[in-house]
Write a protein that holds these residues in place. Structure first.
Motif, short mmCIF file in Angstrom:
data_model
loop_
_atom_site.label_atom_id
_atom_site.label_comp_id
_atom_site.label_asym_id
_atom_site.label_seq_id
_atom_site.Cartn_x
_atom_site.Cartn_y
_atom_site.Cartn_z
N ASP A 60 0.73 -1.21 -0.12
CA ASP A 60 0.10 0.04 0.05
C ASP A 60 0.86 1.20 -0.06
O ASP A 60 0.54 2.42 0.60
CB ASP A 60 -1.03 -0.07 1.25
CG ASP A 60 -2.23 0.71 1.01
OD1 ASP A 60 -2.41 0.93 -0.40
OD2 ASP A 60 -2.81 1.38 1.83
N LEU A 61 2.04 1.16 -0.78
CA LEU A 61 2.67 2.59 -0.73
C LEU A 61 2.45 3.10 -1.92
O LEU A 61 2.84 4.25 -2.37
CB LEU A 61 4.28 2.18 -0.80
CG LEU A 61 5.08 2.10 0.72
CD1 LEU A 61 4.55 1.01 1.52
CD2 LEU A 61 6.55 1.95 0.32
N SER A 62 1.78 2.39 -2.84
CA SER A 62 1.41 2.79 -4.41
C SER A 62 0.23 2.19 -4.70
O SER A 62 -0.13 0.96 -4.45
CB SER A 62 2.85 2.87 -5.41
OG SER A 62 2.09 2.76 -6.65
N PRO A 63 -0.64 2.96 -5.30
CA PRO A 63 -1.86 2.21 -5.87
C PRO A 63 -1.91 1.54 -7.18
O PRO A 63 -2.65 0.80 -7.49
CB PRO A 63 -2.83 3.51 -6.00
CG PRO A 63 -2.01 4.67 -6.16
CD PRO A 63 -0.76 4.29 -5.59
N LEU A 64 -0.65 1.90 -7.93
CA LEU A 64 -0.51 1.38 -9.20
C LEU A 64 0.76 1.23 -9.84
O LEU A 64 1.68 2.43 -9.60
CB LEU A 64 -1.58 2.27 -10.20
CG LEU A 64 -1.30 1.97 -11.69
CD1 LEU A 64 -1.96 0.55 -12.18
CD2 LEU A 64 -1.89 3.10 -12.53
N GLU A 65 1.23 0.38 -10.53
CA GLU A 65 2.69 0.35 -11.34
C GLU A 65 2.33 -0.35 -12.40
O GLU A 65 1.68 -1.22 -12.50
CB GLU A 65 3.81 -0.40 -10.30
CG GLU A 65 3.91 0.38 -9.02
CD GLU A 65 4.79 1.76 -8.97
OE1 GLU A 65 5.09 1.97 -10.18
OE2 GLU A 65 4.51 2.51 -8.17
N ILE A 66 3.16 0.13 -13.62
CA ILE A 66 3.19 -0.45 -14.79
C ILE A 66 4.71 -1.20 -14.96
O ILE A 66 5.72 -0.27 -14.97
CB ILE A 66 3.04 0.27 -15.83
CG1 ILE A 66 1.75 1.30 -15.64
CG2 ILE A 66 2.83 -0.35 -17.41
CD1 ILE A 66 1.90 2.48 -16.77
N LEU A 67 4.55 -2.30 -15.43
CA LEU A 67 5.89 -2.90 -15.90
C LEU A 67 5.61 -3.76 -17.15
O LEU A 67 4.72 -4.32 -17.40
CB LEU A 67 6.47 -3.94 -14.84
CG LEU A 67 7.00 -3.22 -13.57
CD1 LEU A 67 6.61 -4.03 -12.23
CD2 LEU A 67 8.28 -2.78 -13.92
N VAL A 68 6.73 -3.76 -18.14
CA VAL A 68 6.52 -4.08 -19.55
C VAL A 68 7.50 -5.45 -19.32
O VAL A 68 8.79 -5.13 -19.21
CB VAL A 68 6.71 -2.87 -20.45
CG1 VAL A 68 6.58 -3.83 -21.81
CG2 VAL A 68 5.64 -2.10 -20.34
N GLN A 69 6.94 -6.54 -20.00
CA GLN A 69 8.01 -7.76 -20.08
C GLN A 69 8.90 -7.36 -21.40
O GLN A 69 8.38 -6.96 -22.32
CB GLN A 69 7.09 -8.87 -20.59
CG GLN A 69 7.86 -10.20 -20.89
CD GLN A 69 8.63 -10.69 -19.85
OE1 GLN A 69 8.16 -10.98 -18.75
NE2 GLN A 69 9.65 -11.13 -20.21
N ARG A 70 10.18 -7.82 -21.21
CA ARG A 70 11.18 -7.79 -22.23
C ARG A 70 10.55 -8.88 -23.35
O ARG A 70 10.31 -9.88 -22.74
CB ARG A 70 12.38 -7.84 -21.77
CG ARG A 70 13.75 -7.79 -22.93
CD ARG A 70 14.90 -8.40 -22.21
NE ARG A 70 15.35 -7.53 -21.06
CZ ARG A 70 15.79 -6.26 -21.30
NH1 ARG A 70 15.96 -5.63 -22.32
NH2 ARG A 70 16.17 -5.57 -19.98
N PRO A 71 10.48 -8.29 -24.49
CA PRO A 71 10.12 -9.48 -25.42
C PRO A 71 10.89 -10.52 -25.46
O PRO A 71 12.25 -10.69 -25.47
CB PRO A 71 10.36 -8.58 -26.86
CG PRO A 71 10.30 -7.01 -26.54
CD PRO A 71 10.95 -7.05 -25.27
N ILE A 72 10.34 -11.73 -25.71
CA ILE A 72 11.20 -13.16 -25.69
C ILE A 72 11.09 -13.62 -27.01
O ILE A 72 10.11 -13.86 -27.68
CB ILE A 72 10.09 -14.04 -24.65
CG1 ILE A 72 10.08 -13.54 -23.31
CG2 ILE A 72 10.95 -15.47 -24.85
CD1 ILE A 72 9.50 -14.37 -22.28
#
Lengths: 830, 99
Positions: free
Chosen positions: A614-626
């Protein structure tokens, strides 16, 4: 040091330090070094870290007072020669401090230990004839032998415990003295980066022989807090105390005001009670500190005085209500850490340890487990100061070895010394909440192991009965057992238990989340915490902590990246049909399993944890293409290869896996203003939802909702090519010799955005009152020295560490890189 | 509120150890393979474990590690563990019957 250890010379280490042997021979022809002009006087806690001479050499005997050491390198402590560049010429298999042929191999991050010799010349003129001189080492890695003026002082076998010697009988009071330390790190002795040398603080205590406070002789604990007052019991051991002397114990507030005082006649052991009205209580959220001052007085004269930080707090723990501090429930949001300070190796600088604790507090951690060794005094002080709960751990093995050259060789002869030093040296720190007698100890459930468990736990309780005893337990807890009335811990006689837990007050479960609730049903009185966890299980542990009062919380492995256990958290690409196992090797040198990387940046698992905690309501992470035909293998300690980045050149049109971590119940995803995804989350999603988005450069924005209301927005932008550098001074230079300042280096595009995967060669130059002692990146591979002014950024960042000179002063730092606009910063003195 | 105390015990006496039937969840691999019949089941159903139990590298961990948690580390497959468990249970039943 055992005879066996004296004789053991690792062949590869011998080759590596051959050059320094030649240097040693040369040094012998030069004139003798002279004693330093440092002024020492009566009193404790005097800085003894400067003016040491050092030689990396496997010569068997360099302790003679007349030995000419004038050509040896002069340095200030703390010092770790394993983090310096490895001996020999650089090559593809010898990069910076890393050598593929290191005896420790991947366990120690391919670093080199070997032998090192330290000599310090000093004079103690004009001391009273009654003066007793003690030297206190907070830690020497891995083993050490010591001499004063050519005479043996003794040796030390545990690389993480403090120890002291009385120099008085061998001291030359009228002339030069030389103290000599030989440190050794031989063979395969550690499962992680240990470092080598005098890597912690050294202090000199000059006190009256005839009457003084014993080493670690003051023990204080808060016995009761009631009706706005605290009662603190203090026991003080005195040595050779005059019968007409008095012991005055005071508790002083942070601004020096008297909060409580007790005065007693001197004796060999003096028990006092301090009563504090309206005490300021210590807790993780409000780490209020007092100074506990112990003075031995005779008439108007102060014979001896010990000052130490103290926190008024009561820690209670039981299965019904869990952990409470001053009566308030606290769940442990913990992390395991090893002792190294990243680019500084094992060196325990106060500012480096404070920085680690500050970084972790900022990420919501309220506890650390010092795996798998006692902490430095500087780290403990940081925990006290910033309100970080601490589990102090003693051993990674007992009588049965994990590695052929490890501490198990010394355990039977040294375990009492190690436990005593750990407990007595740290027992007044308010941050310490438990003593751990070991981690994943081999053979702990055998009859011999169970007896060792009892011996260790019982010694801890004899030394400090105010804190529970624990251990980190992997795998099985062993057969069911029933302890007798004579040997059982309080309340457990005649009750069913398991061999690994029977003598523990609190059980630490390593990677056993599925067993916790099951075990609680059969052992309802057992108090459990997760002493090691996988980062991927953060959500499940958080939910368990909320619903199970007997479960105290978790300690992720690891809170921060560390050197050694190379690649244990690696994520790799392998062919689709490959077996799901792999082992990392050189040039992997870092573990890469931390929430925080080696220089203090958040990794993806940390961003995900921010949401769970609960330090952040939202994070975005993007998978490195395989690439096609490949799959990603993620170590149990690892994480997806994903980044908070929307800069993926070459992936145009390709479907990208975008993972959204959120505490919301739905989320929108927009690419360049167009909605490209919507998702609803249930508890089964564990705060994570994945969407596929065809890659196009621009802006990727996520919006999280809860009950229809926006609770968070996050934006990733495609950045352009590296254009400039940015230097940011994290902290100013302390006004003391050897104080540290940290400078962050970032690679930016023309618009001033960090280029997320920039690997840029950067050069730092420093002028003024400090020197550069560490420069590098979080790259877990061996890519260069940590001591050179040149380094390559990793994921767009690097870190410089500066150390104040003898005369700290305003310092200027400049960063340059070919083709980029440079940056400079001024570091002032605080 | 009063602080708790954890007083030392009087003296060491070995705790009474209850007998344990072979299994994959609570019995350590070292105990399991000390039982010849259980070892034979293990190696028949999970032949790759021959390397693990014979490896110097893994030796320190065998005392603490049952078979099933090794699935987390991809050292043995869940199906193999299920088959070992079933046969160990049958072995235990047979032994109880013999008694």
């Amino acid at each position: 040091m055992t005879q066996d250890n004296r004789l053991m010379i690792d062949r590869r280490a011998a080759l590596a330090i051959a050059g320094t042997v030649a240097l040693s021979s040369h040094a012998g022809r030069l004139s003798a070094a002279t004693a330093s002009e440092e002024a020492f006087s009566m009193g404790r806690d005097q800085d003894f870290n400067h003016g040491w001479r050092f030689l990396r050499s496997e010569s068997a005997s360099l302790e003679a007072p007349a030995l000419d050491d004038s050509a040896w390198r002069i340095l200030s402590l703390p010092h770790d020669y394993s983090i310096e560049d490895a001996p020999g010429e650089p090559s593809p298999t010898r990069i910076g401090p890393f050598d593929k042929d290191s005896p420790g191999g991947p366990a120690t991050g391919f670093t080199i230990g070997g032998d090192g010799w330290y000599r310090k010349h000093f004079r103690l003129p004009a001391l009273p004839s009654d003066a007793r001189v003690e030297i206190l080492f907070d830690g020497i890695s891995v083993t050490s032998e010591l001499w004063l003026n050519g005479h043996p002082l003794g040796d030390h076998l545990h690389g993480y415990t403090p120890f002291a010697f009385d120099l008085t009988p061998l001291l030359n009071r009228r002339g030069d003295n030389v103290i000599v330390v030989r440190s050794r790190n031989m063979g395969r002795n550690s499962r992680w980066y240990a470092g080598t040398g005098i890597y912690r603080d050294v202090r000199l205590d000059i006190i009256p022989s005839s009457s003084h406070i014993a080493r670690w002789g003051v023990g204080a604990w808060t016995r009761r807090i009631v009706d706005g007052r605290a009662e603190i019991d203090v026991t003080t051991r005195l040595e050779s105390a005059h019968t007409d002397a008095a012991l005055v114990t005071r508790l002083l507030t942070s601004d020096g005001k008297l909060a409580a005082e007790a005065r007693s006649a001197a004796g060999s052991e003096v028990k006092q009670t301090l009563t504090v009205m309206n005490p300021r209580l210590w807790s993780p959220d409000h780490p209020e500190l007092y100074t506990l001052q112990s003075k031995l007085e005779r008439g108007d004269a102060v014979l001896d005085r010990v000052d130490q930080l103290f926190g008024v707090r009561i820690v209670q723990v039981d299965a019904a209500q869990g952990l409470r501090i001053n009566g308030s429930p606290v769940k442990l949001r913990g992390g395991c850490i090893h002792h190294d300070n990243g680019l500084l190796g094992a060196c325990a600088f106060p500012e480096a340890d404070q920085r680690r604790i500050r970084l972790l507090k900022k990420r919501g951690f309220n506890a650390i487990r010092s795996s798998h060794n006692p902490t430095s005094a500087t780290l403990r002080a940081a925990c006290d100061r910033y309100g970080m709960l601490l589990i102090e751990e003693s051993f990674d093995m007992w009588h049965a070895a994990k590695l052929k050259d490890d501490y198990s060789r010394h355990f039977a002869q040294d375990w009492q010394n190690a436990i005593t030093a750990m407990v007595m040296g740290a027992r007044n720190s308010p941050s310490v909440i438990m003593w751990s007698i070991g981690n994943e100890i081999p053979s702990r459930s055998t009859p011999e192991g169970v007896e060792w468990s009892w011996k260790l736990a019982n010694l801890v309780r004899q030394l400090d009965p105010t804190r529970p005893v624990t251990a980190g337990l992997n795998g099985t807890l062993g057969p069911t057992v029933i302890p007798s009335d004579n040997s059982a811990r309080r309340g457990s006689a005649g009750k069913l238990d398991e061999a690994s837990t029977v003598f523990l007050d609190v059980a630490g479960y390593n990677y056993r989340i599925e067993d916790i609730e099951t075990d609680h049903r059969s052992r309802p009185e057992r108090i459990i915490y997760a002493s090691e966890t996988f980062a991927r299980d953060a959500f499940d542990y958080e939910q368990l902590a909320r619903r199970a009062p007997y479960f105290l919380g978790e300690f992720v492995w690891a809170a921060m990246d560390y050197l050694g256990e190379a690649g244990v958290g690696a994520t790799v690409r392998v062919p689709q049909d490959a077996q799901p196992t792999y082992a990392m090797s050189f040039p992997w040198v870092g573990a890469w399993c931390g929430d925080i990387d080696l220089i203090g940046n958040q990794k993806p698992q940390s961003l995900a944890r921010d949401v769970v905690w609960d330090l952040s309501p939202l994070e975005i992470l993007v998978q490195r293409p395989i690439p096609a035909g490949q799959k990603e293998l993620i170590s149990a300690w690892g994480w997806y290869d994903e980044l908070p980045s929307w800069t993926w050149p070459g992936a145009e049109g390709q479907n990208m896996a975008v993972r959204l971590y959120t505490s919301g119940d739905s989320v929108d995803l927009l690419l360049n203003g167009q909605k490209v995804g919507f998702g609803k989350l249930t508890s089964a999603d564990k705060m994570r939802i994945e969407m596929l988005v065809p890659y196009a450069p621009g802006k990727l924005e996520a919006v999280a909702y809860k009950d229809g209301n926006v609770i968070g927005r996050k934006l990733l932008e495609t950045v352009s090519a590296p254009a400039k550098l940015r230097l940011t001074v994290e902290t100013m230079l302390p006004r003391r010799r050897s104080g540290l300042a940290y400078v962050r280096v970032e690679v930016l595009d023309a618009a001033g955005r960090i280029v997320p995967e920039a690997e840029q060669h950067v050069r730092l130059s420093v002028t003024g009152g400090a020197e550069l002692i560490g420069f590098g990146s979080a790259n877990p591979l061996a890519v260069g020295s940590y001591r050179a002014p040149d380094a390559r950024t990793y994921r767009g960042t690097a870190l410089g560490i500066l150390r104040a000179n003898e005369q700290p002063g305003r310092t200027r730092v400049e960063a340059t890189s070919d083709g980029l606009i440079g940056s400079s910063a001024q570091i002032d003195i605080t | 509120m009063d602080a708790p105390l954890y007083q030392p015990a009087r003296k060491f006496e070995p705790p009474r150890v209850l007998s344990q039937e072979p299994n994959t969840t609570t019995m350590s691999l070292s105990t399991l393979v000390a039982d010849p019949e259980a070892k034979a089941i293990l190696l028949a159903e999970a032949p790759a474990m021959k390397f693990v139990i014979g490896s110097e590298e893994f030796r320190p961990y065998l005392d603490n590690m049952p078979l099933r948690p090794l699935t987390k580390l991809n050292m043995v497959q869940p199906g193999e563990v299920d088959r070992v468990e079933a046969k160990l249970q049958a072995l235990s039943a047979k032994r109880r019957g013999e008694k």
